[in-house]
Design a protein around this motif. Sequence first.
Motif, PDB file in Angstrom:
ATOM      1  N   GLU A  67      -2.278   6.796   7.924  1.00  0.00           N
ATOM      2  CA  GLU A  67      -3.491   5.872   7.599  1.00  0.00           C
ATOM      3  C   GLU A  67      -3.797   5.957   6.164  1.00  0.00           C
ATOM      4  OE1 GLU A  67      -5.889   3.314   7.677  1.00  0.00           O
ATOM      5  OE2 GLU A  67      -5.822   4.070   9.628  1.00  0.00           O
ATOM      6  N   THR A  68      -3.853   4.504   5.528  1.00  0.00           N
ATOM      7  CA  THR A  68      -3.811   4.199   4.156  1.00  0.00           C
ATOM      8  C   THR A  68      -5.248   3.689   3.817  1.00  0.00           C
ATOM      9  OG1 THR A  68      -2.788   2.060   4.402  1.00  0.00           O
ATOM     10  CG2 THR A  68      -1.408   3.845   3.747  1.00  0.00           C
ATOM     11  N   LYS A  69      -6.193   3.804   4.559  1.00  0.00           N
ATOM     12  CA  LYS A  69      -7.433   3.149   4.167  1.00  0.00           C
ATOM     13  C   LYS A  69      -8.137   3.983   3.245  1.00  0.00           C
ATOM     14  CE  LYS A  69     -10.934   4.189   6.751  1.00  0.00           C
ATOM     15  NZ  LYS A  69     -12.257   4.156   8.081  1.00  0.00           N
ATOM     16  N   ASN A  70      -8.700   3.251   2.044  1.00  0.00           N
ATOM     17  CA  ASN A  70      -9.470   4.049   0.873  1.00  0.00           C
ATOM     18  C   ASN A  70      -8.534   4.958   0.170  1.00  0.00           C
ATOM     19  OD1 ASN A  70     -11.746   2.368   1.334  1.00  0.00           O
ATOM     20  ND2 ASN A  70     -12.446   3.969   2.908  1.00  0.00           N
ATOM     21  N   LYS A  71      -7.415   5.068   0.151  1.00  0.00           N
ATOM     22  CA  LYS A  71      -6.480   5.886  -0.369  1.00  0.00           C
ATOM     23  C   LYS A  71      -6.020   5.208  -1.458  1.00  0.00           C
ATOM     24  CE  LYS A  71      -5.286   9.204   3.092  1.00  0.00           C
ATOM     25  NZ  LYS A  71      -5.957   8.889   4.419  1.00  0.00           N
ATOM     26  N   THR A  72      -5.937   5.871  -2.795  1.00  0.00           N
ATOM     27  CA  THR A  72      -5.261   5.493  -3.762  1.00  0.00           C
ATOM     28  C   THR A  72      -3.507   5.331  -3.729  1.00  0.00           C
ATOM     29  OG1 THR A  72      -5.023   7.561  -5.123  1.00  0.00           O
ATOM     30  CG2 THR A  72      -6.810   6.392  -5.557  1.00  0.00           C
ATOM     31  N   ILE A  73      -2.650   4.753  -4.620  1.00  0.00           N
ATOM     32  CA  ILE A  73      -1.445   4.718  -4.320  1.00  0.00           C
ATOM     33  C   ILE A  73      -1.073   6.267  -4.656  1.00  0.00           C
ATOM     34  CG2 ILE A  73       0.780   4.121  -5.312  1.00  0.00           C
ATOM     35  CD1 ILE A  73      -0.802   1.729  -3.724  1.00  0.00           C
ATOM     36  N   GLU A  74      -1.804   6.991  -5.790  1.00  0.00           N
ATOM     37  CA  GLU A  74      -1.311   8.450  -5.953  1.00  0.00           C
ATOM     38  C   GLU A  74      -1.261   9.181  -4.756  1.00  0.00           C
ATOM     39  OE1 GLU A  74       0.079  10.457  -8.854  1.00  0.00           O
ATOM     40  OE2 GLU A  74       0.881   8.137  -8.891  1.00  0.00           O
ATOM     41  N   GLU A  75      -2.336   9.126  -3.805  1.00  0.00           N
ATOM     42  CA  GLU A  75      -2.714   9.654  -2.728  1.00  0.00           C
ATOM     43  C   GLU A  75      -1.695   9.440  -1.785  1.00  0.00           C
ATOM     44  OE1 GLU A  75      -7.640  10.109  -3.551  1.00  0.00           O
ATOM     45  OE2 GLU A  75      -6.641   8.612  -2.287  1.00  0.00           O
ATOM     46  N   ILE A  76      -1.485   8.170  -1.550  1.00  0.00           N
ATOM     47  CA  ILE A  76      -0.274   7.912  -0.494  1.00  0.00           C
ATOM     48  C   ILE A  76       0.955   8.435  -0.983  1.00  0.00           C
ATOM     49  CG2 ILE A  76       0.683   5.905   0.476  1.00  0.00           C
ATOM     50  CD1 ILE A  76      -2.109   4.335   0.192  1.00  0.00           C
ATOM     51  N   GLU A  90       0.993  -1.248  -0.011  1.00  0.00           N
ATOM     52  CA  GLU A  90       0.036  -0.123   0.018  1.00  0.00           C
ATOM     53  C   GLU A  90       0.832   1.240   0.054  1.00  0.00           C
ATOM     54  OE1 GLU A  90      -4.144  -1.256   1.827  1.00  0.00           O
ATOM     55  OE2 GLU A  90      -2.833  -0.183   3.316  1.00  0.00           O
ATOM     56  N   LEU A  91       1.966   1.056   0.586  1.00  0.00           N
ATOM     57  CA  LEU A  91       2.863   2.282   0.689  1.00  0.00           C
ATOM     58  C   LEU A  91       3.756   2.826  -0.459  1.00  0.00           C
ATOM     59  CD1 LEU A  91       4.304   1.800   4.149  1.00  0.00           C
ATOM     60  CD2 LEU A  91       2.338   3.203   3.613  1.00  0.00           C
ATOM     61  N   PHE A  92       3.787   1.768  -1.440  1.00  0.00           N
ATOM     62  CA  PHE A  92       4.570   2.229  -2.719  1.00  0.00           C
ATOM     63  C   PHE A  92       3.922   1.969  -4.095  1.00  0.00           C
ATOM     64  CE2 PHE A  92       7.113   0.784   0.586  1.00  0.00           C
ATOM     65  CZ  PHE A  92       8.367   1.884   0.614  1.00  0.00           C
ATOM     66  N   ASN A  93       4.089   2.917  -4.853  1.00  0.00           N
ATOM     67  CA  ASN A  93       3.814   2.870  -6.323  1.00  0.00           C
ATOM     68  C   ASN A  93       4.509   1.659  -7.070  1.00  0.00           C
ATOM     69  OD1 ASN A  93       6.281   3.570  -7.320  1.00  0.00           O
ATOM     70  ND2 ASN A  93       5.469   5.745  -7.788  1.00  0.00           N
ATOM     71  N   GLN A  94       3.946   1.237  -8.221  1.00  0.00           N
ATOM     72  CA  GLN A  94       4.238  -0.098  -8.957  1.00  0.00           C
ATOM     73  C   GLN A  94       5.836   0.156  -9.227  1.00  0.00           C
ATOM     74  OE1 GLN A  94       2.071  -2.136  -9.489  1.00  0.00           O
ATOM     75  NE2 GLN A  94       2.710  -3.765 -10.779  1.00  0.00           N
ATOM     76  N   SER A  95       6.435   1.265  -9.571  1.00  0.00           N
ATOM     77  CA  SER A  95       8.018   1.121  -9.848  1.00  0.00           C
ATOM     78  C   SER A  95       8.807   0.675  -8.581  1.00  0.00           C
ATOM     79  CB  SER A  95       8.304   2.362 -10.417  1.00  0.00           C
ATOM     80  OG  SER A  95       8.125   3.650  -9.457  1.00  0.00           O
TER      81      SER A  95
END
Length: 537
Positions: A518-527, A457-462
């Motif tokens: 808190e990462t609940k209901n957040k997109t990767i871009e938002e995080i 949840e904390l990182f984007n795909q790359s």
Amino acid sequence: MDQEDFGVGYIEEDHPLRPQAAAQSLALLQVPDKNRRSRNVSISSSVTDLDAPIYTREDVRSSRQHGFNGRLVFAIAAAALGSSFQHGYNTGVVNAPQTLIEEWIKETEFNRTGEAVDQSKVTMIWSIAVAIFCVGGMIGGAITGLVAERFGRKGGLLLNNVLVLVAVIFQGASKAAGSFEMIIIGRFFIGVNSGLNAGLAPMYLAEISPIHLRGAVGTVYQLVITISILVSQILGLESILGTKDSWPILLAITIIPAIFQVVTLPICPESPKYLLLSKGQEIEAQRALTWLRGSIEVHDEMDDMRNEYESMKLIPKVTLKEMFVNPTLRIPLFIAMTIMVAQQLSGINAVMFFSTKIFTMAQLDAKNAQYATLGMGAVNVFMTLVSMVVVEKAGRKTLLLVGFSGMCCTTILLTICLAYVQGGALWISYVSILLVILFVVMFAIGPGSIPWFLVSELFNQSARGAATSLAVAVNWTANFIVGIGFLPLQEALGGHVFIIFTVLLALFVLFVYKKVPETKNKTIEEISSMFRQISYQ
């Protein structure tokens, strides 16, 4: 007139000119200030990452959210049952037949040398067989990113079953071949398999699940671990497979979940995010997402992935050095690794070790103490199920705080009870049993399950592959250190060993409160935007 044309002046439900949609659009253009008052901004005004608010999609898209469906559940079962079952089962399977296998090692060594074997040598051989599992896990965890990017999440999970076959051949044939070295080799291979599974399975589960179900689906990995540990304890009973002749079957039975995965996972698609963001296959990604959602209405999720894909093009491919140098990656990496360490250093292994001793002190005989341990395993399964239900309502951070705080308080009370239990009143032993169960409950509610999927949840795909490799390798390393260091500490300190865990747990509570977002209901871009803001401060 077209079938969809309802006449002049009709405005579709989701058209921006509808009053409700227009009001919603205007609300999204409000940039809150520090005093929580909103101010109007023009569409043309530019805002930096520091000014831009982070919006969750739960209100805007509530009507379009996809829930569980048959295909998604099938994909979750195919990925989790065949992978985390190996992790949990092979962690717990060696406990029950320990005495039987040690006797066989002594007998085998005697047949080779013709001399009586010292118990210390047998204990050393057995310790290597147990510990080599964690060494394999460390290696498997370290190569997760490489395997995930080279073969894909689904492809990596399927190929990983080759290691299960090798491990089963070595462990299952060890007694017939009269070679305890084969058990050690088999444990190493199944360790590498489990280390890879610990990275690949949560990654796949996180990437195939809808945003609002990501936590619940991620918890499935830990749920299957708890179930498989319980299964290994039940099968290890003397009345089932915990016998002198049957223990090789107990070790080899791990082939069954591998067969299940090889049969079921090929039916499921590859991770849509992997297909689009790593391979650039947009049509295949949309086809996979449509299959998983059981609906063709996947435009919103595809848009989110396209946005992430476009943003990835602007930055170079993430290297291991970049993970530690770039603050927007270093901060979440430090959080992920610390939470992984916290899970292993929380004292859960120590409590499990002391549980049998505590049950014996409460005047339970060996057989009833074994059943009491099974009861603890059942509690662990039940509370992980509870965690799966509440994680999307309470949030990750809340459950981590509740879990670590509860464990900290429990270890304080357990230290006091263990100081007086020897030769004390019987009720103190019963209180100790309740505290052990409470500790397991607190572990299962958050710290047991959340670390596995929090990394994804904390990182984007790359960056996800490299981050998962580092975090999982750290988890297995911490597991290895606890396994090696706990017994000497326990012999030196006795029940006071829990004081160490109390201090560590208090530090983990403070860390979660101060640093974990808190990462609940957040997109990767938002995080990612959240960590950019933190790195600028």
